[in-house]
Design a protein around this motif. Structure first.
Motif, PDB file in Angstrom:
ATOM      1  N   GLN A  56      27.903   7.932   6.267  1.00 37.99           N
ATOM      2  CA  GLN A  56      28.816   8.904   6.877  1.00 37.99           C
ATOM      3  C   GLN A  56      29.820   8.168   7.748  1.00 37.99           C
ATOM      4  N   SER A  57      30.961   8.782   7.926  1.00 38.59           N
ATOM      5  CA  SER A  57      32.022   8.158   8.715  1.00 38.59           C
ATOM      6  C   SER A  57      32.993   9.242   9.172  1.00 38.59           C
ATOM      7  N   TRP A  58      33.949   8.809   9.987  1.00 38.41           N
ATOM      8  CA  TRP A  58      34.963   9.731  10.499  1.00 38.41           C
ATOM      9  C   TRP A  58      36.341   9.286  10.010  1.00 38.41           C
ATOM     10  N   ASP A  59      37.086  10.226   9.520  1.00 32.29           N
ATOM     11  CA  ASP A  59      38.455   9.975   9.082  1.00 32.29           C
ATOM     12  C   ASP A  59      39.397  10.414  10.204  1.00 32.29           C
ATOM     13  N   ASN A  60      40.036   9.437  10.825  1.00 30.40           N
ATOM     14  CA  ASN A  60      40.962   9.724  11.932  1.00 30.40           C
ATOM     15  C   ASN A  60      42.422   9.544  11.544  1.00 30.40           C
ATOM     16  N   SER A  61      42.676   9.583  10.247  1.00 26.67           N
ATOM     17  CA  SER A  61      44.050   9.338   9.795  1.00 26.67           C
ATOM     18  C   SER A  61      45.021  10.400  10.296  1.00 26.67           C
ATOM     19  N   GLY A  62      44.523  11.601  10.585  1.00 25.65           N
ATOM     20  CA  GLY A  62      45.409  12.658  11.055  1.00 25.65           C
ATOM     21  C   GLY A  62      45.386  12.840  12.561  1.00 25.65           C
ATOM     22  N   VAL A  63      44.828  11.860  13.285  1.00 28.13           N
ATOM     23  CA  VAL A  63      44.664  11.979  14.734  1.00 28.13           C
ATOM     24  C   VAL A  63      45.327  10.792  15.425  1.00 28.13           C
ATOM     25  N   ASP A  64      45.970  11.049  16.508  1.00 24.03           N
ATOM     26  CA  ASP A  64      46.532   9.967  17.302  1.00 24.03           C
ATOM     27  C   ASP A  64      45.440   9.427  18.225  1.00 24.03           C
ATOM     28  N   THR A  65      44.891   8.260  17.897  1.00 22.49           N
ATOM     29  CA  THR A  65      43.811   7.658  18.687  1.00 22.49           C
ATOM     30  C   THR A  65      44.297   6.468  19.504  1.00 22.49           C
ATOM     31  N   SER A  66      45.591   6.308  19.600  1.00 26.96           N
ATOM     32  CA  SER A  66      46.126   5.158  20.331  1.00 26.96           C
ATOM     33  C   SER A  66      45.665   5.200  21.786  1.00 26.96           C
ATOM     34  N   GLY A  67      45.183   4.066  22.254  1.00 23.73           N
ATOM     35  CA  GLY A  67      44.727   3.941  23.628  1.00 23.73           C
ATOM     36  C   GLY A  67      43.344   4.476  23.886  1.00 23.73           C
ATOM     37  N   LEU A  68      42.680   4.984  22.854  1.00 24.46           N
ATOM     38  CA  LEU A  68      41.339   5.546  23.017  1.00 24.46           C
ATOM     39  C   LEU A  68      40.286   4.589  22.456  1.00 24.46           C
ATOM     40  N   ASP A  69      39.192   4.473  23.160  1.00 23.52           N
ATOM     41  CA  ASP A  69      38.040   3.704  22.693  1.00 23.52           C
ATOM     42  C   ASP A  69      36.991   4.699  22.215  1.00 23.52           C
TER      43      ASP A  69
END
Length: 1019
Positions: free
Chosen positions: A56-69
């Protein structure tokens, strides 16, 4: 047509018939595989996926995760570096956890010494234990000689003639029985040691000349069965049948006698999770040293070699009292095979056990009766400590000596700080353990209200660093006044603090503590050794009379603490120190005509071992049949039964929020009806992903010594060995390593630690539990919980509660759980205490992403309780199944201890009496099942009462999952992705088997069609 032609045709016809039959059989087998793959296999999808690893995994392609850990929990190692860290930890556990019980200046041995390992049980010493899967499937474990290379690495030579004799020679056929067979379906406790005569006939005795013998005394047990109190079903001679499993049998004694008579220095290695009986050592003066080695984990045998050579100075301490005759302890009078009869005298399906000893388990009995005998009080009779106890609780020797000075105590509010300076006065470096004990006054109030007080009780401890010769270290141990309170179940119905003088002493073991206190308070006492009064201080609390209010509220939550287990008191007399002789426990039942196959002592006048039994009233049998949780106010949900709401929330959005945050109701409204049944009824070894709230799958696993799956495959020394270190830092490191392994292997929930206590040495799972002492158990377990929680693992501590016996616990065919009867003082002070300590070990940091009002997100940190999970037990508290007891689950855990975490049953596939509705109405949450999840109960989405309790159960699980490391990589807007092309390992296996079956049937059909066409063309 000639006869020859007819014969050929007959042969061809016969071949054709055989071919058709074989083809049909093969085709039927393949069809069976196809059917099984699509009907049976899906029932075990969860455990298969957990074992092989959930993809299992998470797809973050549609999310702005810049600056987040988004790596909320980070591993300290990668797969390349963790192995060395695991090895170091396992060696530290064993190096500090093996106990030197006896040493007549015989250890350490000089390097270059040749060791002769005697006993067939030396074959497996050091061999890694079988995994859960190997045990379940009945596979044989490894047989590699781990002992020889470990001893050679330590600088010794090994008598290979003797090693080969046990491995491949005439000694190889003498193998100890496994103890429990198939989780208790049967038992085999045969000792089956290779006789001295076989050794003599094989000529191997001569090979021992000029060597140092090391005899390995081994005992085993295992899940589902306890060690037998008599060897009636496992030995051949009348002499051996009358013995218990904790004693050496005649074959072992003959070999030990030979060693004693022919060698001046024999080492005894006790490889057992039981405190075996060692009084016989007095007759064997040339057995000059004894080491307790409960388990060797993966690398422990290397530590054993280094202890023998002196490269490691042993610093372990006993976690149990080693007694001369375990069958004479108060608790042993009611342990084993007890069964109810109905009013017509017929045996029923229900078993029971009565804890008549009350709080007097282990050293609490021996040291207390010793004090009363020394002071001539309490009708102690002719009790002689030296006849009863071989080695006290907390005892252990070193290769060096230590001196303790400057003992002092001081109080700040309710907290006591004890200090003592420890100095190494010997010639080699070593570690020492300072044990802190307290004695509470035994008052007239206590006598009048049945409140029992042990002579000494462990309240704290500390271990030094490695002290060089002449080096000193001041150790500090703290404890809280609340630890001096006693539970008064007959009078105030809560915790009370007596007025009077309390004694606090630093001591090397429990018996030294008792003597120290006697030296300080009663100079004329008839003691067996001189105590050290300089290591004793006193404390007089402010209350002039018994205080029944200060500790009537929980020390963490402030909730009222009151009697909740009164129905479990039963109809028995409990042991009191006010009258030892007349209240000493007896068997709660009479000998029946049923021969015991569960290890009872020989109790029949005809020399047979029988089951004990007593009549249960019709009312009691009705209660045992009942699935009533005892919830006094079962209510329906008020309002609409909401499913599938579109509130725009995912599980990750709730990470870091309080349990009672309003957003939880919005998330719970999004659940689908099938989610409830999936999670509540089918939570064995993990929980499935839920699309409705974007919940990923959780992977849960045993064992108490490492991950059965979901980790790295590492097996550490068992909890008993961990406890014998008396080193809380080691326990913390183990928990933290478990967490690190899970981050690499995918495990999320650890079915550990196990915190039932060693009520007797006979318990089959004592190796999984820590000690006979509740405080030591809780102190070590809570550090494991905290260490694992820091890496995002939810520990599922077990078995809650009162599961101190394996026999008849209720998980095999024909077993319906065991009624456990006890008074509430012993329940609170002994059996619940380790769990409570884990609940109160404190908080850990929780990293999450905070959603701000302006729509931005940022990393943040909050606190969360370290303890997040509980596994309930098979047995009953009184007549009510523990996992379905409202008073136990809601009354104590949820209300008093303020627990919002997840509560899971033990194996509900085999615990057929575990009713799901009873469970959730009691306040627990899920059934550990891997096959049919609808047995006994399934969720009714139209039932408002079920909805209310099931919704709360889902809340508990989702809260725990949201705050675990399974959410690593997720943030608001992440899309959950599972498997390869949406398939997990179980799906792939099912399709592979189905495909193989279809292809196989097709091939068989094609071949037979081709053969038939060929035959017709020829015809």
């Amino acid at each position: 047509m000639t006869s020859s032609t007819n014969t050929k045709k007959g042969r061809r016809s016969a071949k054709r018939i055989v071919g058709i039959v074989v083809s049909c059989v093969l085709a039927a087998a393949l069809v069976a595989v196809i059917v099984a793959a699509n009907t049976v296999l899906p029932k075990f999808n969860q455990i298969i996926n957990s074992y092989f690893g959930v993809e299992q995994s998470w797809d973050n392609s549609g999310v702005d995760t810049s600056g987040l850990d988004l790596t909320y929990n980070k591993a300290d190692y990668d797969r390349g570096s963790i192995a060395e860290a695991e090895k170091t930890l396992d060696q530290d556990i064993s190096g500090e956890g093996y106990v030197l019980l006896k040493n007549d200046e015989s250890l350490p041995l000089a390097k270059g010494t040749t060791l002769s390992f005697v006993s067939g049980n030396s074959r497996d010493l050091g061999v890694k234990a079988k995994s859960m899967l190997e045990t379940t499937l009945g596979l044989e474990g490894g047989s590699t000689d781990a002992l020889t290379p470990a001893m050679e690495q330590a600088g010794f030579n090994v008598n290979k003639t003797l090693t080969d004799f046990y491995a491949t020679g005439k000694g190889k056929d003498y193998v100890m029985g496994p103890g429990s067979v198939s989780y208790g379906d049967d038992e085999d406790f045969s000792i089956n040691e290779c006789p001295l005569s076989v050794m003599r006939d094989a000529g191997v005795l001569d090979s021992m000349e000029g060597t140092t013998p090391v005899y390995v005394l081994k005992r085993v047990a295992g899940e589902g069965r306890d060690m037998p109190r008599s060897m009636y079903n496992h030995a051949s001679s009348a002499e051996d049948r009358a013995k218990s499993y904790l004693e050496p049998d005649s074959t072992e004694l003959e070999i030990l006698q030979y060693l004693n008579d022919n060698f001046t220095n024999t080492v005894l290695v006790v490889n057992s999770n039981a405190a075996v009986e060692l009084d016989w050592l007095a007759d064997f003066p040339n057995i000059k040293s004894v080491l307790v080695v409960p388990t060797t984990g993966t690398y422990g045998v290397e530590s054993l070699g280094r202890i023998l050579s002196g490269d490691i100075n042993p610093s372990g301490r006993t976690v149990d009292t080693y007694v001369a005759d375990a069958s004479k302890s108060p608790a042993a009078q009611n342990f084993g095979d007890y069964q109810y009869l109905d009013e017509s005298g017929n045996l029923t399906k229900y078993n029971y056990v009565s804890y008549e000893e009350g709080i007097y388990v282990g050293y609490r009995y021996y040291e207390t009766r010793y004090e009363d005998a020394a002071l001539g009080q309490g009708n102690a009779g002719g009790f002689t400590y030296a006849d009863e106890v071989c080695y006290p609780f907390g005892f252990g020797l070193s290769y060096t000596t230590f001196d303790w000075t400057n003992f002092s105590t001081s109080w700040s509010g309710k907290t006591c700080t004890a200090k003592v300076t420890v100095t190494n006065t010997g010639d080699v470096a070593g570690k020492d353990v300072v044990e802190l004990y307290a004695q509470s006054p035994y008052t007239d109030y206590d006598r009048a209200n049945g409140v029992e007080k042990p002579a000494v009780e462990l309240v704290g401890y500390a271990k030094t660093k490695l002290l060089e010769p002449g080096e000193s270290q001041e150790l500090t141990v703290t404890f809280d006044e609340s630890q001096l309170a006693a539970y008064d179940s007959e009078g105030a119905g809560t915790w009370v603090l007596d007025a009077g003088t309390y004694y606090v002493t630093a001591a090397t073991d429990a018996h030294a503590a008792a003597n120290n206190v006697l030296a300080a308070k009663a100079a004329g006492a008839k003691t067996d050794a001189r105590g050290n009064a300089s290591l004793v201080d006193t404390y007089v609390p402010a209350n002039a009379d018994v205080d029944v209010t200060t500790y009537a509220k929980d020390t963490l939550t402030g909730e009222a603490v009151a009697n909740r287990l009164s129905d479990a008191r039963g109809d028995v007399t409990y042991l009191t120190r006010a009258d030892w002789e007349n209240t000493f426990p007896t068997h709660d039942g009479d000998v029946t005509s049923q021969v015991s196959t569960w290890g009872n002592e020989i109790n029949g006048e005809d020399g047979v071992s029988y089951t004990y039994g007593k009549v249960a009233s019709a009312d009691l049998l009705s209660k045992l049949d009942s699935t009533d949780s005892g919830n006094p106010d079962v209510k329906a949900w008020e309002g609409e039964l909401t499913f599938g709401a579109k509130n725009g929330l995912d599980l990750i959005d709730l990470r870091g929020l309080e349990y009672d945050d309003p957003k939880w109701d919005q998330l719970l409204d999004e659940l689908a009806p099938e989610d409830y049944d999936t999670v509540i009824s089918h939570a064995g070894y993990g929980t499935k992903a839920l699309d409705s709230v974007n919940k990923p799958a959780g992977t849960d696993a045993d064992s108490t010594s490492g991950w059965s799956w979901g980790g790295t495959g590492m097996t550490f020394c068992n909890p008993m060995t961990v406890a014998q270190t008396w080193n809380q830092e080691i326990a913390y490191r183990l928990g933290n390593m478990i967490g690190n392994e899970s981050l690499l292997g995918g495990g999320t929930g650890w079915y550990a630690p196990a915190m039932n206590i060693h009520r007797t040495p006979y318990s089959g799972r004592n190796g999984e539990y820590f000690s006979e002492d509740s405080f030591l158990s809780g102190a070590m377990a809570s550090q494991e919980v905290k260490g694992a929680a820091e890496k995002g693992v939810y520990t599922i501590m077990k078995h809650f509660a009162f599961n101190e016996q394996e026999n008849h616990r209720g998980d095999r065919n024909g077993q319906y759980s065991m009624a456990t009867w006890m008074n509430e003082q012993s329940a609170r002070e002994l059996y619940l205490k380790p769990f409570e300590m884990c609940m109160k070990v404190g908080d850990v940091d929780l990293a999450y992403v905070r959603q701000n009002a302006d729509g931005t997100q940022e990393n943040a940190t909050t606190k969360i309780r370290a303890c997040q999970g509980v596994m309930t037990s098979f047995n009953r508290i009184g007549a009510t199944w523990a996992g379905g007891s409202y008073d136990l689950i809601t009354g104590i855990v949820r209300n008093e201890w303020g627990f919002d975490g997840w509560i899971l049953t033990d194996n509900a596939d085999t615990g057929v009496f575990m009713n799901g509705l009873q469970m959730i109405e009691a306040g627990a949450d899920a059934k550990l099942t891997v096959s049919d999840p609808t047995a006994l109960w399934s969720f009714d989405s139209g039932d408002a009462t079920q909805y209310r309790y099931a919704r709360e159960a889902m809340h508990h699980l989702l809260y725990v999952m949201a705050n675990s490391h399974v959410m690593n990589g997720a943030v608001h807007g992440s899309v959950y992705s599972t498997g390869t092309a949406g398939m997990q390992k179980a799906d792939m296996l099912r399709w592979a088997l189905t495909g193989a079956g279809v292809v196989g049937v097709g091939v068989i059909l094609g071949v037979n069609v081709a053969l038939e066409l060929r035959r017709r063309r020829r015809g």
